[in-house]
Design an enzyme around this catalytic site. Structure first.
Site: not given
Length: 319
Positions: A254, A288
């Site tokens: 991210k 995740r």
């Protein structure tokens, strides 16, 4: 004038149904227990990998490499072979872009869910959607979990999940409209406000009929947050874990990792793994991830350091 997300404790309303009260001063605490998704049970000491399967042509990292039913199903088979505990299938990228209605979302994800369930009957299948109508259809097709990445924007979602006995990921996305980027978001206390919101959202899901042993909370790094907020929440993983709800961390490649390292998504693996190790050590239970093998190796080291697992093949200084 500075802007703020609408996630303070005074404003936590319209979660999964309209009559949920705001959080009290002390957040309600759940008792840590075994998480049950599909046919699997995940004990409080287990560290699980939720593998990302992007059924999208424009995801920020793989940029369509797994788009299309056959390619998505190949990805499902790959990550399960690599040891993923859960597969998370998504049909819409998080970033802004062209409108994708429920029919198009289902056209992307439903054949993947059906094929994955047929080919891998024991797999734990999650679908990343905020829409109750999509959740209803994919649960009928065999999905075990709904990953509500936009944090309760559809108040009908939890009740639909409950009807199918499925699990639910409750996420703090700052009450942002799905597929929008945060702009000058500000919190008095990002950790306190995120934790309170997630506890309320989990309680609302429970009140709507979702199984207690099927509910997970996710602080949603970068959703409704800047990079400093995401780093603060990583450092405060133990605060989230202290609520008693299982904590999922969705940090893979991210932007907060990219801003720390000044690197594009393709080069963010090491930063992601560092954040993963910190969060696992502090009590997160599910991760995740795009990179299953590397993530599992990091989690194995954390588990060994916590003495939750025996050292495999350890012979040094013992022969």
């Amino acid at each position: 004038m500075r802007s703020t997300t609408v996630t303070t404790r005074r404003r936590v309303t319209r979660l999964y149904h309209a009559d949920v009260p705001s959080a009290t001063t002390s957040p309600r605490v759940a008792t840590p227990g075994t998480l049950r998704w599909g046919g699997r049970g995940f004990a409080p000491t287990d560290l699980a990998v939720m593998a990302i399967v992007n059924a999208t042509p424009d995801s920020f990292y793989d940029r369509g490499r797994t788009f299309g039913t056959d390619k998505s199903l190949d990805r499902v088979a790959q990550v399960l072979d690599e040891g993923a505990d859960i597969v998370d299938i998504g049909g819409i990228k998080a970033a802004p872009g062209g409108a994708i209605d429920a029919a198009e979302e289902l056209a992307r994800v439903l054949p993947v869910v059906e094929g994955a369930r047929d080919r891998h009957p024991d797999a734990v299948i999650s679908v990343d959607t905020w829409r109750a109508e999509v959740a209803d259809v994919v649960c009928r097709a065999g999905a075990d979990v709904i990953n509500d990445a936009w944090g309760g924007v559809d108040p009908a979602l939890a009740a639909r999940v409950a009807q199918h006995g499925a699990g639910l990921v409750c996420t703090h996305a700052g009450r942002q409209t799905p597929r929008t980027r945060p702009h000058r978001v500000w919190y008095d206390d990002v950790v306190g406000e995120t934790t309170a919101y997630l506890v309320d959202l989990a309680q609302a899901a429970l009140d709507a009929g979702v199984r207690r042993d099927g509910i997970v909370i996710d602080p949603a790094h970068d959703f409704g947050k800047n990079s400093r907020h995401s780093l603060q929440l990583t450092r405060a993983t133990d605060v989230l874990a202290a609520t008693g709800w299982p904590v999922l961390m969705s940090m893979s490649r991210k932007d907060f990792v990219g801003e720390v390292l000044d690197l594009p998504p393709d080069d963010r693996l090491e930063g992601t793994l560092a954040a993963t190790a910190i969060a696992a050590w502090l009590g997160a239970r599910i991760f995740r991830a795009h990179d299953v093998v590397a993530t599992k190796r990091v989690l194995a080291m954390v588990a060994a350091r916590r003495c939750d697992e025996f050292l495999a093949g350890g012979r040094r200084a013992l022969a």
